[in-house]
Scaffold this active site. Structure first.
Site, mmCIF file in Angstrom:
data_model
loop_
_atom_site.group_PDB
_atom_site.id
_atom_site.type_symbol
_atom_site.label_atom_id
_atom_site.label_comp_id
_atom_site.label_asym_id
_atom_site.label_seq_id
_atom_site.Cartn_x
_atom_site.Cartn_y
_atom_site.Cartn_z
ATOM 1 N N SER A 22 0.575 -1.267 0.134
ATOM 2 C CA SER A 22 0.243 -0.384 -0.077
ATOM 3 C C SER A 22 0.823 1.580 0.098
ATOM 4 C CB SER A 22 -0.958 0.154 1.039
ATOM 5 O OG SER A 22 -1.899 -1.173 1.099
ATOM 6 N N GLU A 23 0.207 2.671 -0.219
ATOM 7 C CA GLU A 23 0.721 3.136 -0.535
ATOM 8 C C GLU A 23 0.054 4.434 -0.076
ATOM 9 O OE1 GLU A 23 2.720 3.869 -4.171
ATOM 10 O OE2 GLU A 23 4.513 2.175 -4.186
ATOM 11 N N SER A 60 -6.760 0.071 -2.408
ATOM 12 C CA SER A 60 -7.282 -1.322 -2.711
ATOM 13 C C SER A 60 -6.942 -1.432 -4.521
ATOM 14 C CB SER A 60 -9.138 -0.721 -2.539
ATOM 15 O OG SER A 60 -9.199 -1.653 -1.442
ATOM 16 N N GLN A 81 -33.872 -13.766 27.043
ATOM 17 C CA GLN A 81 -34.140 -14.508 25.895
ATOM 18 C C GLN A 81 -33.274 -13.513 24.755
ATOM 19 O OE1 GLN A 81 -37.700 -14.950 23.906
ATOM 20 N NE2 GLN A 81 -37.106 -16.981 22.497
ATOM 21 N N GLU A 132 -5.334 -6.127 4.090
ATOM 22 C CA GLU A 132 -4.908 -7.381 3.625
ATOM 23 C C GLU A 132 -6.956 -7.899 2.654
ATOM 24 O OE1 GLU A 132 -3.264 -10.919 4.949
ATOM 25 O OE2 GLU A 132 -1.768 -9.598 6.424
ATOM 26 N N SER A 137 -13.438 -5.427 2.549
ATOM 27 C CA SER A 137 -14.754 -6.774 2.684
ATOM 28 C C SER A 137 -15.472 -6.040 1.046
ATOM 29 C CB SER A 137 -15.549 -6.188 3.822
ATOM 30 O OG SER A 137 -15.195 -6.411 4.771
#
Ligand code: COS
Length: 393
Positions: A136-137, A142, A289, A373, A376
């Site tokens: 990355s930079e 991405s 519950q 890494e 999503s």
């Protein structure tokens, strides 16, 4: 800090007896040696050097490397199993382990020359050196192929200039797996991979990031100013760096997914223990519950995420391509982890929002698993492309 009588909520499904033994050994180590320090690691923004040494001595920093290079020569399934246990105790220690194994030792083992392995792999696998992975930079994360770092050939090898951002282990790392453009006109086909030592003149750890979570893990900006890298430190073939980067990330992503399952498990174990102790309306929370629903959802998601990871690791151990499986695990485990951390804080109520309990640290640590890494969004892109590719072929 308040303490709860927690029990490990895990699964041995698909594990060999040796893997179960390894998981228990990793858990024992994590509970005794790492967990008591986790809050301090977070507060001081540093993993003690002697803890890194202990992890190294147990073989956790070179788990998949062949024994002849100083590694533990274990399977990918063993690796994700051990990493989950370390992550339950401390997500910062886990990411140091994950990067050294998946993003540094793995590409060196696969693409490194004999000389490169002799010079670097044993040191890294034994944890005498720590490694980092520089893709990355400032202006490309991405869209990894849009990197600006340049490597220009000269008589002594290559001269590197550029800036790398968000580099995990950047403070500790002795060796960087460094990606740079050797032929910018060729776009991703013009990227090459270099082995750059921290001690090479012009390699500068320029800045350490202040982060929301995984605060014990260093995240650095690395600046390269006319770094002279010898010819023999080009790893793999010139122009094939992008493929090395992507192949490496396939393996890395199952590690981060395992980290997410570990963080999520810590949330579930602590929330369940708290729910059994804490009373409201004349009952324990565990009898209400709404809380049961939360706990059930948390458990189902953890088990499903773990199965995705083990399926990807199983295929990896067979030598098969895991691009889709790794992306699915890296999508589902982190998104589940974040949801589980939100529920974990909710179950502890006000206490979940304070540093009296580790839950707020897990909540802060969870978020990064959806980002590093490959976000999503990138995992969805990869999965969809793989699906369409398989139909078209
Ligand atoms: N393994 C091996 N090769 C791969 C690969 C993989 N998993 N994924 C892609 N490639 C190859 C492709 O086959 C293609 O090769 P050819 O040029 O021979 O056709 C080449 O790499 C380019 O692939 P693609 O066209 O898919 O590249 P894009 O630029 O469109 O994008 C994404 C690829 C978005 C998937 C990639 O940039 C990515 O993963 N980005 C996220 C990066 C990341 O995770 N950063 C986190 C920082 S590192 S901690």
């Amino acid at each position: 800090m308040a303490s709860l009588s927690r029990k490990s909520i895990w699964s041995d499904v698909f594990l060999s007896p040796e893997d179960v033994e390894l998981a228990l050994a990793a858990r024992n180590f994590a509970q005794k040696e790492i967990e008591p320090l986790a809050a301090e690691i977070d507060r001081k923004h540093e993993i003690p050097a002697d803890l890194i040494k202990k992890m190294a001595d147990l073989g956790f920093l070179g788990m998949n490397v062949e024994q002849k290079w100083g590694g533990a020569e274990m399977s990918a399934l063993s690796y994700v199993t051990a990493l989950e246990e370390i992550s339950v105790a401390c997500a910062s220690s886990a990411v140091l382990m994950s990067v050294n194994n998946s993003l540094v030792c793995a590409p060196l083992s696969r693409f490194g020359s004999q000389v490169q392995k002799e010079k670097y792999l044993s040191k890294l696998a034994r944890g005498e050196w720590i490694g980092c992975y520089c893709l990355s930079e400032p202006a490309s994360g991405s869209d990894a192929a849009a990197m600006k770092t340049r490597a220009v050939k000269n008589s002594k090898g290559w001269v590197l200039n550029g800036v790398k951002n968000f580099i995990t282990n950047g403070r500790e790392a002795n060796l960087a797996i460094m990606y740079a453009m050797t032929n910018p006109d060729a776009k991703h086909k013009g990227i090459s991979c270099f082995l750059v030592e921290k001690e090479m003149p012009g390699y500068v750890v320029a800045k350490l990031e202040e982060k929301l979570g995984i605060r014990g893990s260093s995240t650095a900006q690395i600046v390269l100013e006319n770094v002279q890298v010898p010819e023999e430190n080009l790893m793999g073939v010139e122009g094939e760096g992008f493929k090395i980067a992507m192949n490496t990330l396939d393996g890395g992503r199952i590690g981060i997914a395992a980290q997410a399952v570990g963080i999520a498990r810590a949330c579930l174990e602590e929330a369940a223990a708290y729910a059994l102790e804490r009373e409201a309306f004349g009952k324990t929370l565990s009898q209400l519950q709404s809380i049961q629903n939360y706990v059930a959802d948390m458990s189902a998601k953890i088990d499903a995420a773990r199965l995705l990871i083990r399926a990807a690791a199983y295929k990896k151990d067979k030598g098969e391509n895991i691009t889709r499986e790794a992306a699915e695990a890296k999508l589902f485990a982190p998104e589940s982890c974040m949801e589980i951390a939100v529920k974990g804080v909710q179950i502890l109520g006000g206490y979940g929002y304070t540093s009296d309990y580790p839950m707020e640290r897990h909540f802060r640590d969870a978020k990064i698993t959806e980002i590093y890494e490959g976000t999503s969004e990138i995992q969805r892109l990869v999965i969809a492309r793989e699906i369409f590719k398989s139909i078209e072929s």
